[in-house]
Design an enzyme around this catalytic site. Structure first.
Site, PDB file in Angstrom:
ATOM      1  N   LYS A 324       0.797  -1.184   0.108  1.00 58.72           N
ATOM      2  CA  LYS A 324       0.089   0.065   0.070  1.00 58.72           C
ATOM      3  C   LYS A 324       0.912   1.024   0.193  1.00 58.72           C
ATOM      4  O   LYS A 324       0.611   2.144  -0.650  1.00 58.72           O
ATOM      5  CB  LYS A 324      -0.954  -0.181   1.365  1.00 58.72           C
ATOM      6  CG  LYS A 324      -1.870   1.069   1.528  1.00 58.72           C
ATOM      7  CD  LYS A 324      -3.034   0.626   2.295  1.00 58.72           C
ATOM      8  CE  LYS A 324      -2.674   0.500   3.727  1.00 58.72           C
ATOM      9  NZ  LYS A 324      -2.645   2.139   4.449  1.00 58.72           N
ATOM     10  N   ARG A 329       3.017   5.980  -3.307  1.00 59.93           N
ATOM     11  CA  ARG A 329       4.124   6.825  -3.606  1.00 59.93           C
ATOM     12  C   ARG A 329       4.243   6.741  -4.971  1.00 59.93           C
ATOM     13  O   ARG A 329       4.846   7.763  -5.578  1.00 59.93           O
ATOM     14  CB  ARG A 329       5.211   6.495  -2.836  1.00 59.93           C
ATOM     15  CG  ARG A 329       5.181   6.712  -1.266  1.00 59.93           C
ATOM     16  CD  ARG A 329       5.886   6.202  -0.459  1.00 59.93           C
ATOM     17  NE  ARG A 329       5.980   6.688   0.803  1.00 59.93           N
ATOM     18  CZ  ARG A 329       5.269   6.275   2.145  1.00 59.93           C
ATOM     19  NH1 ARG A 329       4.332   5.545   1.540  1.00 59.93           N
ATOM     20  NH2 ARG A 329       5.322   7.052   3.317  1.00 59.93           N
ATOM     21  N   GLY A 397      -5.398   7.633   5.499  1.00 59.52           N
ATOM     22  CA  GLY A 397      -4.393   8.636   6.176  1.00 59.52           C
ATOM     23  C   GLY A 397      -3.099   8.985   5.338  1.00 59.52           C
ATOM     24  O   GLY A 397      -2.802   9.936   5.475  1.00 59.52           O
ATOM     25  N   SER A 470       6.846   8.867  12.689  1.00 57.49           N
ATOM     26  CA  SER A 470       5.842   8.550  11.542  1.00 57.49           C
ATOM     27  C   SER A 470       6.279   8.878  10.430  1.00 57.49           C
ATOM     28  O   SER A 470       6.972   9.887   9.834  1.00 57.49           O
ATOM     29  CB  SER A 470       4.781   9.815  11.872  1.00 57.49           C
ATOM     30  OG  SER A 470       3.999   9.875  10.578  1.00 57.49           O
ATOM     31  N   ASP A 618       1.722  -1.448  11.713  1.00 57.40           N
ATOM     32  CA  ASP A 618       0.346  -1.706  11.358  1.00 57.40           C
ATOM     33  C   ASP A 618       0.032  -3.393  11.595  1.00 57.40           C
ATOM     34  O   ASP A 618      -1.149  -3.706  11.450  1.00 57.40           O
ATOM     35  CB  ASP A 618       0.437  -1.575   9.689  1.00 57.40           C
ATOM     36  CG  ASP A 618       0.358   0.050   9.354  1.00 57.40           C
ATOM     37  OD1 ASP A 618      -0.184   0.782  10.266  1.00 57.40           O
ATOM     38  OD2 ASP A 618       0.704   0.138   8.055  1.00 57.40           O
ATOM     39  N   LYS A 645      -4.776   5.392  14.847  1.00 61.51           N
ATOM     40  CA  LYS A 645      -4.946   4.629  13.485  1.00 61.51           C
ATOM     41  C   LYS A 645      -6.221   4.537  12.803  1.00 61.51           C
ATOM     42  O   LYS A 645      -7.161   5.500  13.502  1.00 61.51           O
ATOM     43  CB  LYS A 645      -4.213   3.343  13.624  1.00 61.51           C
ATOM     44  CG  LYS A 645      -3.062   3.249  13.865  1.00 61.51           C
ATOM     45  CD  LYS A 645      -1.866   3.937  12.715  1.00 61.51           C
ATOM     46  CE  LYS A 645      -0.581   3.808  12.928  1.00 61.51           C
ATOM     47  NZ  LYS A 645       0.218   4.591  11.905  1.00 61.51           N
TER      48      LYS A 645
HETATM   49  C1  S3P Z   1       2.393   4.753   6.423  1.00 63.33           C
HETATM   50  C2  S3P Z   1       3.092   4.900   7.526  1.00 63.33           C
HETATM   51  C3  S3P Z   1       2.614   4.649   8.672  1.00 63.33           C
HETATM   52  C4  S3P Z   1       1.443   3.538   8.445  1.00 63.33           C
HETATM   53  C5  S3P Z   1       0.398   3.441   7.456  1.00 63.33           C
HETATM   54  C6  S3P Z   1       1.265   3.852   6.204  1.00 63.33           C
HETATM   55  C7  S3P Z   1       3.000   5.407   5.095  1.00 63.33           C
HETATM   56  O1  S3P Z   1       1.741   5.522   9.437  1.00 63.33           O
HETATM   57  O2  S3P Z   1       0.525   3.175   9.692  1.00 63.33           O
HETATM   58  O3  S3P Z   1      -0.104   2.430   7.259  1.00 63.33           O
HETATM   59  O4  S3P Z   1       2.586   4.929   4.020  1.00 63.33           O
HETATM   60  O5  S3P Z   1       3.519   6.206   5.176  1.00 63.33           O
HETATM   61  P1  S3P Z   1       2.493   6.626  10.638  1.00 63.33           P
HETATM   62  O6  S3P Z   1       3.575   7.534   9.719  1.00 63.33           O
HETATM   63  O7  S3P Z   1       1.424   7.457  11.014  1.00 63.33           O
HETATM   64  O8  S3P Z   1       3.078   5.819  11.541  1.00 63.33           O
END
Ligand code: S3P
Length: 738
Positions: A324, A329, A397, A470, A618, A645
């Site tokens: 994902k 990206r 998110g 993060s 995750d 989350k």
């Molecule tokens: C992700 C970063 C993580 C992860 C999300 C995907 C990403 O979140 O939990 O499922 O693709 O950068 P956080 O950066 O908020 O920890």
């Protein structure tokens, strides 16, 4: 409310008037109904078909008899009909109509009555066919069709309510809008397409070789021109009546056609692909809307429940869908690159599709996805166009946080919105630091979505020391840094996934990594590339735990991404005693990949090292299931992030486990879980995809069925989860409603 209409008169017994009479007869059998039509043949046919009780000798006669007059005559005939009604002078009579243009009917009332009488409720059923006359009338014509009522300020509310209820009784869905708005909407959605169909058929029919053309005119011609067989008089009247709105819609269309003509003349394949692929996606959205499904996703509207049973062993040789994070990206950087980026293994889940749609909305031409293949025609760092409305990012998110950074430096304003779950998640963590770079960003209440970004800001590079580990925040800031003056750098308190850094390099951008600090200098450019998205280790995790806890299991997962910033789940499971082997290690497009074999092994509880938390962020919902199936106690701390989350994953998992007879000790930043038996029960995933899949895994060891509520969002990250799981030895039944 009782319908207070006992006697109805219909003026005009064509397709719509006749169908209305038939429907009244069927659904309101006690109502007396009389009809008038200037053509005696239509009236007698209506009587013979049982649509009316009585033939009216004149409009005046009808107006003197009934409580409700339904006018179903061509709009141009309206004035003379109204004059006849007025001469009877019964202001208590409710008058309605079915005309396709409302402004002109309102004018006709004004000129005859001096006003639109309060008990005149104008309306327009959006139903019909290319056929006309009483012979074509159908009792079901309005079933599940829309009827637009166009009340004005002085309209009698009771009369409006009666008309609303009447149409609903005939099976229609009733909407309200102003007469003017109605005419604009219909000009674009109905009048213009009819005009095009008439014009195309007439143009082709005028050609010398027309016989030849019509003989070979197959599906496309037939589909496009069906409506050219519609009633010419009615349509002449519509174009006479709705001139201004139609001309506006026609000018826009001619403009678009002109651009396409130029593209064809110049052999501009990219322009054509842009128009065609945007149109295709829009058409698919409309089809879903027309099927009464959600605009964004069919799954969001449905309530999906999983009923999972104990089964196993978990065996086979499988490939889970694409990663994902990398899929998101690939679209973002592919769009901002110069040249064409080919992506394979793209995750066709709702989250990554939300990102894809956002870039389409900003003018990027994207082909696919088609079995994981996507072609992105990059527009360069400054080539995005302002979207027509806000960008809707569903449950994702990652889309929202990364886009906030990327859009902070664009020349145009944007607004980012999401579903109920995303609308509760914190956005200040990325908006705050971006403001320090000069961005203008507003977040909603308590720092949550919607995110409103004002374009046209000059960003300055800066160093940001992230308080939380993060990858989304890090990536958002680095993406803004592409546009900033000078150097932008981010340091992280613990290692987080580094897909952005790796992929930026893959697109030829210089990203420097020094210990826990990543930096880049704005003002460069991205060069299109090829991306092979590995399988998502976060999706593989469900199978790693499933096979580990189910006796007799032996499963191989192919082509899984094992980026060291993502492999915490393997480390944690191995510490618990899992039997996991990696083979065929290789690098694909800058990302390490391997095949993973996992076999059943008895697990033991552990204290999870805090350093591994961001590397398995995750995977905790399913790791909690591993902990329940392990001997002894497992303790997780330093994982407060789990509370923000897609759901509060600590609390929601603890609540679900309780339903299955497992007591846990919830900590502020983690949980203590004692290994114990799992009972059957009913748990709520709170719309969180990973919670829903984790409890599906739990069922493999449970003593009874586990019913898991609110599972539609599994499609955000793992389309086809249930099918793949069942092929490997799970037993999950999907119930869907809505
Ligand atoms: C992700 C970063 C993580 C992860 C999300 C995907 C990403 O979140 O939990 O499922 O693709 O950068 P956080 O950066 O908020 O920890």
């Amino acid at each position: 409310m009782e319908l207070k209409v006992a006697r109805i008169g219909v003026v005009g017994l064509g397709l719509i008037g006749g169908s209305f009479a038939l429907a009244v007869r069927r659904y309101l059998p006690d109502v007396y109904i009389a009809g008038y039509d200037a053509r005696l043949s239509e009236m007698t046919l209506a009587k013979r078909l049982g649509a009316i009780d009585e033939l009216a000798p004149s409009v005046e006669w009808l107006a003197a008899q009934v409580d409700l007059l339904m006018l179903a005559v061509p709009v141009q005939a309206m004035r003379s009909v109204l004059a006849a009604i007025r001469s009877v002078n019964r202001p208590e009579v409710l008058i309605s109509d079915v005309g396709s243009v409302k402004g002109v009917v309102e004018e006709a009332f004004n000129s005859v009555f001096g006003e639109l009488p309060p008990r005149a409720v104008l309306g327009h059923p959006i139903a019909g066919s290319e056929k006309s006359g009483m012979a074509a009338a159908r009792v079901e014509l309005f079933q599940r069709h829309k009827v637009i009522l166009t009340p004005i300020e002085t309209t009698d509310l009771q009369a409006l309510a009666v008309m609303r209820q009447l149409w609903q009784t005939l099976g229609a869905e009733v909407l309200e809008m102003s007469p003017r708005h109605h005419d604009e909407v219909l000009a674009a959605t109905s009048h213009l397409p009819h005009l095009l169909a008439f014009s195309l058929v007439d143009t082709l029919a005028g050609k010398d070789d027309n016989k030849e053309i019509f003989r070979y005119a197959a599906g496309g011609f037939r589909d496009f021109t069906r409506i050219a067989a519609s009633d010419p008089i009615m349509w002449r009247d519509i174009f006479l009546s709705n001139r201004d709105a139609v001309l506006k819609a026609l000018d826009q269309y001619v403009d678009g056609l002109g651009h396409l003509r130029a593209a064809i003349a110049a052999g501009d394949a990219r322009f054509m692909m842009g128009v065609f692929s945007r149109a295709k996606v829009a058409r698919e959205h409309f089809s879903k809307m027309l099927e009464q499904k959600s605009y964004k996703s069919m799954n969001q509207e449905k309530r999906i429940t999983f009923v999972a049973q104990s089964k196993g062993p978990v065996c086979g040789d499988i490939r889970v869908p694409g990663d994902k994070s990398i899929s998101h990206r690939s679209i973002m950087l592919g769009s901002l690159a110069e040249g064409v980026t080919e992506v394979e293994g793209f995750l066709e889940g709702e989250d990554a599709l939300a990102t894809l749609q956002a870039f389409r909305d900003m003018g990027v031409v994207i082909e696919g996805p088609d079995r994981g293949k996507v072609t992105v025609y990059g527009v360069g760092l400054n080539g995005l166009k302002p979207p027509a409305g806000s960008l809707y990012l569903g449950n994702s998110g990652t889309s929202m946080r990364l886009l906030t950074g990327l859009l902070a430096a664009q020349a145009f304003d944007t607004e980012l919105t999401g579903d109920a779950s995303l609308s509760k998640r914190p956005m200040e963590r990325v908006a705050g630091p971006l403001r320090k770079m000069g961005a203008k960003i507003e977040t909603g209440e308590n720092g949550r979505p919607p995110v409103r970004i004002s374009g046209g800001q000059r960003l300055k590079g800066m160093h940001y020391d992230m308080p939380v580990a993060s990858a989304q925040v890090k990536s958002g800031i680095l993406l803004a840094g592409l546009y900033a003056e000078g150097e932008t750098s981010v340091s992280e308190p613990a290692p987080t996934r580094d897909h952005s850094e790796r992929m930026l390099r893959g697109f030829g951008y210089d990203v420097r990594v020094d210990g826990n600090r990543a930096s880049l200098t704005g003002g460069g450019c991205l060069k299109a590339t090829r991306i092979d998205v590995p399988s998502d280790i976060s999706s593989a995790a469900f199978f790693l735990v499933a096979a580990s806890i189910t006796p007799g299991s032996d499963l191989t997962l192919r082509h899984v991404g094992i980026n060291p910033t993502r492999t915490g789940v393997i480390d944690i499971l191995r510490m618990m005693g899992a039997n996991i082997e990696l083979s065929n290690l290789r690098e694909v497009g800058g990302e390490p990949v391997a095949d993973i074999r996992v076999r059943y092994a008895p697990l033991k509880g552990i204290q999870i090292p805090e350093a591994l938390v961001p590397l398995a962020i995750d995977e905790f919902p399913v790791l909690f299931i591993a902990a329940v199936c392990a001997a002894g106690e497992t303790v997780l701390t330093g994982a407060e992030e789990l509370r923000v989350k897609e759901s509060d994953r600590i609390q929601v998992m603890a609540d679900g486990l309780k339903q299955l007879g497992v007591e846990t000790d919830v900590l502020k930043d983690g949980i203590r879980i004692q290994g114990s038996d799992l009972q059957g029960g009913r748990v709520d995933s709170h719309g969180d995809h990973r919670i829903a899949m984790a409890f599906s895994v739990a069922a493999l060891r449970a003593k009874g069925d586990i019913t898991i509520l609110d599972c539609a969002n599994v499609a955000t990250s793992f389309p086809g989860f249930v099918e793949l799981a069942n092929e490997s030895g799970f037993s999950i039944e999907t119930l869907s409603e809505g």
